[in-house]
Design a protein around this motif. Structure first.
Motif, mmCIF file in Angstrom:
data_model
loop_
_atom_site.group_PDB
_atom_site.id
_atom_site.type_symbol
_atom_site.label_atom_id
_atom_site.label_comp_id
_atom_site.label_asym_id
_atom_site.label_seq_id
_atom_site.Cartn_x
_atom_site.Cartn_y
_atom_site.Cartn_z
ATOM 1 N N TRP A 18 0.840 -1.209 0.000
ATOM 2 C CA TRP A 18 0.000 0.000 0.000
ATOM 3 C C TRP A 18 0.872 1.254 0.000
ATOM 4 N N ILE A 19 1.958 1.230 0.814
ATOM 5 C CA ILE A 19 2.877 2.371 0.848
ATOM 6 C C ILE A 19 3.494 2.586 -0.534
ATOM 7 N N MET A 22 1.076 4.391 -2.672
ATOM 8 C CA MET A 22 1.003 5.814 -2.327
ATOM 9 C C MET A 22 2.143 6.589 -2.993
ATOM 10 N N CYS A 25 1.425 7.180 -6.518
ATOM 11 C CA CYS A 25 0.485 8.293 -6.691
ATOM 12 C C CYS A 25 1.249 9.597 -6.856
ATOM 13 N N VAL A 26 2.332 9.767 -6.076
ATOM 14 C CA VAL A 26 3.116 10.998 -6.148
ATOM 15 C C VAL A 26 3.793 11.100 -7.519
ATOM 16 N N ALA A 29 1.187 12.189 -9.853
ATOM 17 C CA ALA A 29 0.826 13.589 -9.594
ATOM 18 C C ALA A 29 1.791 14.522 -10.309
ATOM 19 N N ALA A 33 0.857 17.199 -13.198
ATOM 20 C CA ALA A 33 1.188 18.620 -13.099
ATOM 21 C C ALA A 33 1.923 19.054 -14.366
ATOM 22 N N PHE A 174 -6.157 0.748 -8.149
ATOM 23 C CA PHE A 174 -5.367 1.989 -8.170
ATOM 24 C C PHE A 174 -5.195 2.483 -9.616
ATOM 25 N N ILE A 177 -8.279 4.116 -10.794
ATOM 26 C CA ILE A 177 -8.451 5.450 -10.207
ATOM 27 C C ILE A 177 -7.583 6.476 -10.946
ATOM 28 N N GLN B 57 -14.662 5.071 -5.530
ATOM 29 C CA GLN B 57 -13.841 3.873 -5.724
ATOM 30 C C GLN B 57 -12.964 3.589 -4.508
ATOM 31 N N LEU B 62 -11.498 0.032 -2.800
ATOM 32 C CA LEU B 62 -10.294 -0.101 -1.969
ATOM 33 C C LEU B 62 -10.640 -0.304 -0.495
ATOM 34 N N MET B 80 -0.245 11.070 1.567
ATOM 35 C CA MET B 80 -0.035 11.106 0.111
ATOM 36 C C MET B 80 -0.883 12.208 -0.512
ATOM 37 N N VAL B 84 0.399 15.263 -2.858
ATOM 38 C CA VAL B 84 -0.110 15.421 -4.218
ATOM 39 C C VAL B 84 -0.696 16.821 -4.420
ATOM 40 N N VAL B 87 2.162 19.319 -4.716
ATOM 41 C CA VAL B 87 2.879 19.181 -5.989
ATOM 42 C C VAL B 87 2.051 19.748 -7.143
ATOM 43 N N VAL B 88 0.788 19.349 -7.223
ATOM 44 C CA VAL B 88 -0.019 19.745 -8.388
ATOM 45 C C VAL B 88 -0.403 21.226 -8.320
ATOM 46 N N SER B 91 2.730 23.533 -8.441
ATOM 47 C CA SER B 91 3.329 23.657 -9.781
ATOM 48 C C SER B 91 2.492 24.560 -10.662
ATOM 49 N N LEU B 92 1.160 24.344 -10.655
ATOM 50 C CA LEU B 92 0.287 25.146 -11.509
ATOM 51 C C LEU B 92 0.369 26.619 -11.125
#
Lengths: 192, 137
Positions: A18-19, A22, A25-26, A29, A33, A174, A177, B57, B62, B80, B84, B87-88, B91-92
């Motif tokens: 799970w970690i 995560m 996900c970064v 992200a 961006a 995941f 998503i 979801q 999950l 997390m 996120v 970061v997003v 940056s924008l």
């Protein structure tokens, strides 16, 4: 019918996985961006509204969503100890995943054939990096599903296999998503 | 939410509905010649729909929840989310700010409002021309 439950050690392994998700996900992200910043830098070439076909993307999305659902059904069957059903649902997940990946590669192939490859503009570089990274994850997931079907059919729903299946289903949900956001940010907002 | 057939079906149906609503909205907007809604409004709605589907979801597929062992999963998840968002949005924000200072579509007369005096484009152009007229050997 026996009910299979995970032991304490397996739960720790799954938490570790799970970690990892995560941190992934970064990674996504930062790619999102980058894409959002570069989306209008088309180098005088076509933008996303001209390049992408909406019904095609909707089909891709529904296929991946269904595969996420069938992966969940495989999980339920595993908790009931039903080996054949687990194999069947995983096989359906595999086929849907393959269909999704083929559609994505077909789209990429078309773009490159028309000269809209990743060197054409900053927008396309960001697009191929973001969507391609997702596609690579899908590819890894498909290989994983294949190996797991083989393992489960050979050795049954052992504790080890149940642990692997739990991690696989986390990974697959995941990826679905992440795709929601690719669908929305790259394709839906891009079409406006 | 416990992993049951019911939870998976609920999550699946809700996700399909949310996807189709987003799709219909965009299709409708494009067909109407981008006149149905304002640009910012439809983007906000689409992002909202994506976030709702994300939460659906996370709960039904999950099985994130506050109680039991899943609490640690939730904690890692919240951390997390914080990274996120920084970061997003960060940056924008930064890039939009830089973009504003480099905006070439603005009236050139306005440039002097936000560019330091010796960096004015007109002066730079003259120095560039002198350079090109006398190439270095």
């Amino acid at each position: 019918m026996t009910t299979t439950v995970l032991d304490k050690n397996s739960q720790k392994t799954i938490f570790g996985f799970w970690i990892y998700i995560m941190t992934d996900c970064v990674l996504f992200a930062s790619l999102f961006a980058t894409f959002m910043i570069l989306r209008n830098n088309t180098n005088s070439g076509p933008d996303s509204a001209e390049l992408f076909s909406l019904p095609f993307v909707l089909t891709e999305t529904l296929i991946l969503l269904t595969s996420s659902f069938t992966c969940g059904l495989a999980m339920l069957a595993a908790h009931k100890g039903d080996k054949k059903r687990v194999g069947a649902w995983l096989a359906i997940t595999l086929l849907l995943g393959l269909a999704f990946l083929s559609m994505e590669l077909y789209e990429f192939g078309n773009l490159v054939a028309e000269g809209h490859d990743w060197q054409a503009s900053a927008f396309l570089s960001a697009f191929f990096t973001l969507v391609g990274t997702h596609g690579l994850h899908i590819t890894a997931g498909l290989i994983w599903i294949m190996l797991l079907i083989w393992r489960i059919l050979r050795t049954g729903i052992s504790n080890v296999n149940l642990r692997r299946l739990t991690m696989l289903s986390l990974f697959w949900h995941f990826l679905d998503i992440v795709w929601i956001f690719i669908f929305t940010i790259v394709y839906m907002i891009g079409a406006l | 939410m416990k992993a049951t057939l019911r939870s998976y079906i609920t999550g699946f149906v809700l996700s399909i509905v949310l996807t189709l609503v987003a799709y219909a909205l965009v299709q409708d907007h494009v067909n109407s010649g981008h006149k149905n809604y304002s640009h910012d409004f439809i983007i906000a709605v689409l992002i909202g729909l994506a976030l709702i589907q994300f939460i659906v979801q996370a709960i039904y597929f999950l099985h994130l929840k506050k109680k039991g062992d899943a609490r640690w999963n939730l904690l890692a998840f919240l951390f997390m989310s914080g990274v996120v968002i920084v970061v997003v949005i960060g940056s924008l924000w930064i890039m939009a700010n830089l973009d504003y200072h480099h905006d070439q579509t603005k009236d050139p007369k306005e440039t002097s409002n936000y560019i330091i005096e010796d960096e004015l484009p007109s002066q730079q152009e003259t120095t560039d021309q002198t350079k090109s007229e006398h190439p270095s050997h």
